[in-house]
Write a protein that holds these residues in place. Structure first.
Motif, PDB file in Angstrom:
ATOM      1  N   SER A 132      42.192  58.880  24.688  1.00  0.00           N
ATOM      2  CA  SER A 132      42.103  58.998  26.148  1.00  0.00           C
ATOM      3  C   SER A 132      42.175  60.458  26.572  1.00  0.00           C
ATOM      4  CB  SER A 132      43.233  58.198  26.814  1.00  0.00           C
ATOM      5  OG  SER A 132      43.167  56.836  26.487  1.00  0.00           O
ATOM      6  N   SER A 133      43.114  61.192  26.000  1.00  0.00           N
ATOM      7  CA  SER A 133      43.270  62.608  26.347  1.00  0.00           C
ATOM      8  C   SER A 133      42.031  63.407  25.952  1.00  0.00           C
ATOM      9  CB  SER A 133      44.499  63.197  25.652  1.00  0.00           C
ATOM     10  OG  SER A 133      45.681  62.573  26.104  1.00  0.00           O
ATOM     11  N   THR A 139      51.618  52.013  30.899  1.00  0.00           N
ATOM     12  CA  THR A 139      51.791  53.442  30.646  1.00  0.00           C
ATOM     13  C   THR A 139      52.144  53.739  29.197  1.00  0.00           C
ATOM     14  OG1 THR A 139      54.029  53.189  31.542  1.00  0.00           O
ATOM     15  CG2 THR A 139      52.372  54.137  32.983  1.00  0.00           C
ATOM     16  N   GLY A 140      52.610  52.755  28.450  1.00  0.00           N
ATOM     17  CA  GLY A 140      52.881  52.973  27.037  1.00  0.00           C
ATOM     18  C   GLY A 140      51.644  52.670  26.214  1.00  0.00           C
ATOM     19  N   SER A 141      51.350  53.466  25.196  1.00  0.00           N
ATOM     20  CA  SER A 141      50.189  53.224  24.348  1.00  0.00           C
ATOM     21  C   SER A 141      50.449  53.804  22.970  1.00  0.00           C
ATOM     22  CB  SER A 141      48.924  53.836  24.951  1.00  0.00           C
ATOM     23  OG  SER A 141      49.053  55.235  25.083  1.00  0.00           O
ATOM     24  N   SER A 142      49.634  53.400  21.995  1.00  0.00           N
ATOM     25  CA  SER A 142      49.773  53.934  20.651  1.00  0.00           C
ATOM     26  C   SER A 142      49.367  55.409  20.646  1.00  0.00           C
ATOM     27  CB  SER A 142      48.890  53.151  19.680  1.00  0.00           C
ATOM     28  OG  SER A 142      47.515  53.441  19.932  1.00  0.00           O
ATOM     29  N   PRO A 143      49.846  56.191  19.656  1.00  0.00           N
ATOM     30  CA  PRO A 143      49.455  57.602  19.589  1.00  0.00           C
ATOM     31  C   PRO A 143      47.946  57.788  19.534  1.00  0.00           C
ATOM     32  CG  PRO A 143      51.326  57.202  18.152  1.00  0.00           C
ATOM     33  CD  PRO A 143      50.876  55.852  18.645  1.00  0.00           C
ATOM     34  N   LYS A 144      47.249  56.933  18.778  1.00  0.00           N
ATOM     35  CA  LYS A 144      45.797  57.061  18.656  1.00  0.00           C
ATOM     36  C   LYS A 144      45.112  56.748  19.987  1.00  0.00           C
ATOM     37  CE  LYS A 144      44.315  55.656  14.741  1.00  0.00           C
ATOM     38  NZ  LYS A 144      43.878  54.775  13.640  1.00  0.00           N
ATOM     39  N   HIS A 145      45.591  55.716  20.654  1.00  0.00           N
ATOM     40  CA  HIS A 145      45.060  55.353  21.977  1.00  0.00           C
ATOM     41  C   HIS A 145      45.231  56.507  22.948  1.00  0.00           C
ATOM     42  CE1 HIS A 145      44.915  53.456  25.929  1.00  0.00           C
ATOM     43  NE2 HIS A 145      44.374  52.390  25.390  1.00  0.00           N
ATOM     44  N   SER A 146      46.417  57.073  22.988  1.00  0.00           N
ATOM     45  CA  SER A 146      46.693  58.188  23.890  1.00  0.00           C
ATOM     46  C   SER A 146      45.846  59.404  23.545  1.00  0.00           C
ATOM     47  CB  SER A 146      48.175  58.542  23.829  1.00  0.00           C
ATOM     48  OG  SER A 146      48.476  59.623  24.676  1.00  0.00           O
ATOM     49  N   ALA A 147      45.685  59.695  22.239  1.00  0.00           N
ATOM     50  CA  ALA A 147      44.908  60.852  21.813  1.00  0.00           C
ATOM     51  C   ALA A 147      43.439  60.710  22.194  1.00  0.00           C
ATOM     52  CB  ALA A 147      45.045  61.045  20.305  1.00  0.00           C
ATOM     53  N   VAL A 174      40.620  56.463  31.513  1.00  0.00           N
ATOM     54  CA  VAL A 174      40.043  57.671  32.101  1.00  0.00           C
ATOM     55  C   VAL A 174      39.063  57.228  33.182  1.00  0.00           C
ATOM     56  CG1 VAL A 174      38.742  59.809  31.720  1.00  0.00           C
ATOM     57  CG2 VAL A 174      40.193  58.895  29.888  1.00  0.00           C
ATOM     58  N   VAL A 175      39.061  57.915  34.298  1.00  0.00           N
ATOM     59  CA  VAL A 175      38.080  57.645  35.335  1.00  0.00           C
ATOM     60  C   VAL A 175      37.583  58.966  35.902  1.00  0.00           C
ATOM     61  CG1 VAL A 175      39.894  57.357  37.094  1.00  0.00           C
ATOM     62  CG2 VAL A 175      37.612  56.438  37.522  1.00  0.00           C
ATOM     63  N   LEU A 176      36.280  59.049  36.107  1.00  0.00           N
ATOM     64  CA  LEU A 176      35.667  60.233  36.713  1.00  0.00           C
ATOM     65  C   LEU A 176      35.138  59.838  38.086  1.00  0.00           C
ATOM     66  CD1 LEU A 176      33.293  62.790  35.027  1.00  0.00           C
ATOM     67  CD2 LEU A 176      32.730  61.847  37.262  1.00  0.00           C
ATOM     68  N   THR A 177      35.438  60.645  39.076  1.00  0.00           N
ATOM     69  CA  THR A 177      34.985  60.376  40.437  1.00  0.00           C
ATOM     70  C   THR A 177      34.187  61.562  40.972  1.00  0.00           C
ATOM     71  OG1 THR A 177      36.862  61.336  41.632  1.00  0.00           O
ATOM     72  CG2 THR A 177      37.130  59.107  40.779  1.00  0.00           C
TER      73      THR A 177
END
Length: 203
Positions: free
Chosen positions: A58-59, A48-56, A95-98
């Protein structure tokens, strides 16, 4: 029930991990928790922890896909949710799309909730987990009969790899300002939009 050592906080677990058997890990992820763990090489890590760039990144990808889906149902995008893998341990995609209503209705499946029908999976690459994402994790996802597309996204440059079931999982590379077309739901991902404001480099 498997209890983590309270002296080993989640930041420690994210970086160093805790040795764990598959049986113990299976018990760990059965518990309701705000944290998401994966077992990599016999070591359980908090994902659940990630770098700011990784999180950005993904979002951003989550937002781009969900905006295109709009009110089309039963399509949904998810982050930080376990995906159930047939005959293997569950994993957590960025990210996953279903396209299955049961993957939105958390009363449809036994607790804890796990996505059963991934259609498109996205992983943002990190140095510590890139080999895992490319190999073992990709192999687990391919066991899901519904999976159609696997996407790997670089944090370092405008560089995205796409693997499609329809082409035998052949690698496609997208760079710069290119646009990825996802034929399953007539969706598009523009690298310019994915990386806008996240990478300082010029395209």
């Amino acid at each position: 029930m498997v209890a983590l050592d309270p002296q080993q906080d989640d930041e420690y677990i994210a970086v160093h991990g805790i040795p764990m058997t598959e049986e113990a890990f299976g018990q760990l992820i059965q518990a309701e928790s705000p944290y998401r763990y994966e077992l990599i090489g016999g070591i359980a890590y908090n994902m659940t922890g990630s770098s700011p760039k990784h999180s950005a990144l993904s979002s951003r990808i989550d937002l781009l896909l969900s905006e295109q889906l709009g009110r089309r149902r039963p399509g949904h995008t998810h982050r930080d949710q376990y995906v159930a893998i047939p005959d293997r341990l569950s994993v957590v995609p960025d990210v996953v799309l279903t396209w299955n209503g049961g993957d939105w209705d958390d009363d449809a499946y036994a607790k804890p909730f796990k996505i059963r029908s991934p259609l498109i999976v996205v992983e943002v690459l990190s140095p510590s987990t890139e080999a895992y994402d490319r190999n073992e994790k990709f192999a687990r996802y391919r066991r899901c009969p519904t999976l159609g597309v696997y996407i790997l996204v670089s944090q370092m440059a405008r560089y995205v790899e796409v693997y499609r079931k329809s082409s035998g999982w052949r690698q496609e590379v997208f760079i710069g300002m290119q646009i990825i077309h996802l034929e399953q739901l007539d969706l598009e991902l523009s690298l310019a939009e994915i990386y806008d404001g996240i990478l300082k480099e010029s395209p």
